[in-house]
Design a protein around this motif. Structure first.
Motif, PDB file in Angstrom:
ATOM      1  N   LEU A   1       0.778  -1.188  -0.242  1.00 35.60           N
ATOM      2  CA  LEU A   1      -0.026  -0.100   0.013  1.00 35.60           C
ATOM      3  C   LEU A   1       0.969   1.393   0.171  1.00 35.60           C
ATOM      4  O   LEU A   1       0.643   2.210  -0.867  1.00 35.60           O
ATOM      5  CB  LEU A   1      -1.050   0.069   1.200  1.00 35.60           C
ATOM      6  N   ALA A   2       1.847   1.379   0.985  1.00 38.24           N
ATOM      7  CA  ALA A   2       2.735   2.393   0.803  1.00 38.24           C
ATOM      8  C   ALA A   2       3.479   2.648  -0.447  1.00 38.24           C
ATOM      9  O   ALA A   2       3.571   3.850  -0.770  1.00 38.24           O
ATOM     10  CB  ALA A   2       3.656   2.272   2.175  1.00 38.24           C
ATOM     11  N   ASP A   3       4.089   1.497  -1.123  1.00 34.77           N
ATOM     12  CA  ASP A   3       4.755   1.728  -2.174  1.00 34.77           C
ATOM     13  C   ASP A   3       3.746   2.263  -3.286  1.00 34.77           C
ATOM     14  O   ASP A   3       4.064   3.108  -4.084  1.00 34.77           O
ATOM     15  CB  ASP A   3       5.492   0.345  -2.676  1.00 34.77           C
ATOM     16  N   SER A   4       2.631   1.714  -3.330  1.00 35.47           N
ATOM     17  CA  SER A   4       1.548   2.058  -4.354  1.00 35.47           C
ATOM     18  C   SER A   4       1.053   3.573  -4.191  1.00 35.47           C
ATOM     19  O   SER A   4       0.964   4.176  -5.281  1.00 35.47           O
ATOM     20  CB  SER A   4       0.184   1.386  -4.230  1.00 35.47           C
ATOM     21  N   TYR A   5       0.696   4.090  -2.785  1.00 39.45           N
ATOM     22  CA  TYR A   5       0.536   5.162  -2.736  1.00 39.45           C
ATOM     23  C   TYR A   5       1.612   6.337  -3.034  1.00 39.45           C
ATOM     24  O   TYR A   5       1.332   7.422  -3.552  1.00 39.45           O
ATOM     25  CB  TYR A   5       0.071   5.416  -1.174  1.00 39.45           C
ATOM     26  N   THR A   6       2.804   5.999  -2.554  1.00 36.81           N
ATOM     27  CA  THR A   6       3.901   6.962  -3.006  1.00 36.81           C
ATOM     28  C   THR A   6       3.960   6.889  -4.410  1.00 36.81           C
ATOM     29  O   THR A   6       4.138   8.125  -4.927  1.00 36.81           O
ATOM     30  CB  THR A   6       5.141   6.377  -2.399  1.00 36.81           C
ATOM     31  N   LEU A   7       3.853   5.795  -5.268  1.00 33.89           N
ATOM     32  CA  LEU A   7       4.022   5.938  -6.523  1.00 33.89           C
ATOM     33  C   LEU A   7       2.534   6.777  -7.284  1.00 33.89           C
ATOM     34  O   LEU A   7       2.637   7.511  -8.374  1.00 33.89           O
ATOM     35  CB  LEU A   7       3.896   4.305  -7.257  1.00 33.89           C
ATOM     36  N   TYR A   8       1.570   6.630  -6.676  1.00 29.36           N
ATOM     37  CA  TYR A   8       0.393   7.510  -7.101  1.00 29.36           C
ATOM     38  C   TYR A   8       0.879   8.945  -6.965  1.00 29.36           C
ATOM     39  O   TYR A   8       0.431   9.711  -7.827  1.00 29.36           O
ATOM     40  CB  TYR A   8      -0.736   6.927  -6.146  1.00 29.36           C
ATOM     41  N   LEU A   9       1.232   8.931  -5.895  1.00 26.61           N
ATOM     42  CA  LEU A   9       1.474  10.635  -5.403  1.00 26.61           C
ATOM     43  C   LEU A   9       2.744  10.913  -6.784  1.00 26.61           C
ATOM     44  O   LEU A   9       2.361  12.327  -7.158  1.00 26.61           O
ATOM     45  CB  LEU A   9       2.264  10.869  -4.165  1.00 26.61           C
ATOM     46  N   GLN A  10       3.610  10.347  -6.678  1.00 25.29           N
ATOM     47  CA  GLN A  10       4.646  10.695  -7.691  1.00 25.29           C
ATOM     48  C   GLN A  10       4.375  10.865  -9.098  1.00 25.29           C
ATOM     49  O   GLN A  10       4.709  11.725  -9.839  1.00 25.29           O
ATOM     50  CB  GLN A  10       5.795   9.693  -7.610  1.00 25.29           C
ATOM     51  N   THR A  11       3.351  10.045  -9.555  1.00 23.78           N
ATOM     52  CA  THR A  11       2.730   9.937 -11.069  1.00 23.78           C
ATOM     53  C   THR A  11       1.910  11.126 -10.808  1.00 23.78           C
ATOM     54  O   THR A  11       1.848  11.948 -12.054  1.00 23.78           O
ATOM     55  CB  THR A  11       1.965   8.689 -11.202  1.00 23.78           C
ATOM     56  N   HIS A  12       1.280  11.398 -10.042  1.00 23.78           N
ATOM     57  CA  HIS A  12       0.219  12.757 -10.073  1.00 23.78           C
ATOM     58  C   HIS A  12       1.124  13.896 -10.104  1.00 23.78           C
ATOM     59  O   HIS A  12       0.730  14.871 -10.924  1.00 23.78           O
ATOM     60  CB  HIS A  12      -0.705  12.650  -8.695  1.00 23.78           C
TER      61      HIS A  12
ATOM     62  N   ALA B   1      -5.185   5.096  -8.056  1.00 19.53           N
ATOM     63  CA  ALA B   1      -6.163   5.399  -7.013  1.00 19.53           C
ATOM     64  C   ALA B   1      -7.008   4.335  -6.377  1.00 19.53           C
ATOM     65  O   ALA B   1      -7.280   4.218  -5.204  1.00 19.53           O
ATOM     66  CB  ALA B   1      -6.977   6.469  -7.529  1.00 19.53           C
ATOM     67  N   VAL B   2      -7.302   3.597  -7.622  1.00 23.62           N
ATOM     68  CA  VAL B   2      -8.432   2.431  -7.311  1.00 23.62           C
ATOM     69  C   VAL B   2      -7.632   1.376  -6.620  1.00 23.62           C
ATOM     70  O   VAL B   2      -8.054   0.773  -5.676  1.00 23.62           O
ATOM     71  CB  VAL B   2      -9.124   1.681  -8.585  1.00 23.62           C
ATOM     72  N   ALA B   3      -6.341   1.143  -7.131  1.00 23.27           N
ATOM     73  CA  ALA B   3      -5.634   0.058  -6.487  1.00 23.27           C
ATOM     74  C   ALA B   3      -5.264   0.380  -5.029  1.00 23.27           C
ATOM     75  O   ALA B   3      -5.407  -0.617  -3.961  1.00 23.27           O
ATOM     76  CB  ALA B   3      -4.259  -0.085  -7.012  1.00 23.27           C
ATOM     77  N   VAL B   4      -4.961   1.506  -4.528  1.00 23.25           N
ATOM     78  CA  VAL B   4      -4.751   1.732  -3.161  1.00 23.25           C
ATOM     79  C   VAL B   4      -5.854   1.462  -2.313  1.00 23.25           C
ATOM     80  O   VAL B   4      -5.805   0.987  -1.151  1.00 23.25           O
ATOM     81  CB  VAL B   4      -4.104   3.128  -2.817  1.00 23.25           C
ATOM     82  N   ASP B   5      -7.069   1.751  -2.821  1.00 21.92           N
ATOM     83  CA  ASP B   5      -8.336   1.389  -2.095  1.00 21.92           C
ATOM     84  C   ASP B   5      -8.397  -0.066  -1.838  1.00 21.92           C
ATOM     85  O   ASP B   5      -8.804  -0.470  -0.942  1.00 21.92           O
ATOM     86  CB  ASP B   5      -9.474   1.839  -2.768  1.00 21.92           C
ATOM     87  N   ASP B   6      -8.363  -0.908  -3.022  1.00 25.49           N
ATOM     88  CA  ASP B   6      -8.461  -2.308  -2.910  1.00 25.49           C
ATOM     89  C   ASP B   6      -7.326  -2.745  -2.063  1.00 25.49           C
ATOM     90  O   ASP B   6      -7.767  -3.699  -1.145  1.00 25.49           O
ATOM     91  CB  ASP B   6      -7.975  -2.842  -4.344  1.00 25.49           C
ATOM     92  N   ILE B   7      -6.412  -2.274  -2.101  1.00 29.66           N
ATOM     93  CA  ILE B   7      -5.268  -2.784  -1.079  1.00 29.66           C
ATOM     94  C   ILE B   7      -5.437  -2.640   0.258  1.00 29.66           C
ATOM     95  O   ILE B   7      -5.538  -3.217   1.373  1.00 29.66           O
ATOM     96  CB  ILE B   7      -3.725  -2.576  -1.412  1.00 29.66           C
ATOM     97  N   ALA B   8      -5.733  -1.530   0.672  1.00 28.62           N
ATOM     98  CA  ALA B   8      -6.384  -0.911   2.030  1.00 28.62           C
ATOM     99  C   ALA B   8      -7.527  -1.944   2.429  1.00 28.62           C
ATOM    100  O   ALA B   8      -7.583  -2.120   3.536  1.00 28.62           O
ATOM    101  CB  ALA B   8      -6.502   0.587   2.233  1.00 28.62           C
ATOM    102  N   GLU B   9      -8.423  -2.050   1.596  1.00 30.65           N
ATOM    103  CA  GLU B   9      -9.749  -2.683   1.989  1.00 30.65           C
ATOM    104  C   GLU B   9      -9.529  -4.256   2.340  1.00 30.65           C
ATOM    105  O   GLU B   9     -10.056  -4.761   3.375  1.00 30.65           O
ATOM    106  CB  GLU B   9     -10.609  -2.768   1.165  1.00 30.65           C
TER     107      GLU B   9
END
Length: 156
Positions: A24-35, A61-69
């Motif tokens: 989740l942390a890797d995915s969210y960090t990548l999300y922020l970097q990409t945005h 954005a969808v992926a981080v929600d799936d992982i967190a859930e």
């Protein structure tokens, strides 16, 4: 509150959830970097990269929600702060605004890192008999491998 009984031993659930926290942390960090790169890209490839980065961060954005859930499904609290993500992530932030080509390189490495983290979580899920997490993580690996390939292809 009732206790969780989904056929996965507690020690496996906790280990899998810890791995998912890193994913989740890797995915969210990548999300922020990409945005960030989407907002700040310039140069001759502006339109192509701007649109591609938007596709990527929308999917993330969808992926981080799936992982967190999934973490919550395993009855563990999902991290949700910048501080927690910074401590858990294997992807380092980029402080400056790189060129479009450098952005592609950073994002390629980021997607490849997410794949490596996902492989670790997949192993934990398989060891714990957690098919649901294994399916989620396997899907994430496929998406990040394909995205890294597409990013690399823009640099040839």
């Amino acid at each position: 509150m009732t206790t969780i009984d989904i056929g996965i031993k507690q020690e496996h659930r906790l280990a899998i959830a810890e791995g998912l926290k890193r994913l989740l942390a890797d995915s969210y960090t990548l999300y922020l970097q990409t945005h960030n790169f989407h907002w700040n890209v310039t140069g001759p490839l502006f339109r192509e990269l701007h649109l591609m980065f938007e596709e990527h961060y929308t999917e993330l954005a969808v992926a981080v929600d799936d992982i967190a859930e999934r973490i919550r499904t395993l009855d563990v609290v999902a991290p949700g702060t910048y501080k927690a993500f910074a401590e858990l992530s294997s992807i380092r932030e980029v402080d400056d605004v790189p060129s479009g080509e450098q952005m592609v390189d950073y994002l390629t490495k980021g997607h490849e890192q997410v794949v490596k983290t996902a492989r670790e979580v997949l192993r934990l899920a398989q060891e714990g008999g957690d098919e649901s997490t294994a399916a989620l993580v396997s899907d994430r690996m496929r998406i990040h491998e394909k995205t890294a390939w597409m990013l690399r292809a823009t640099r040839k």
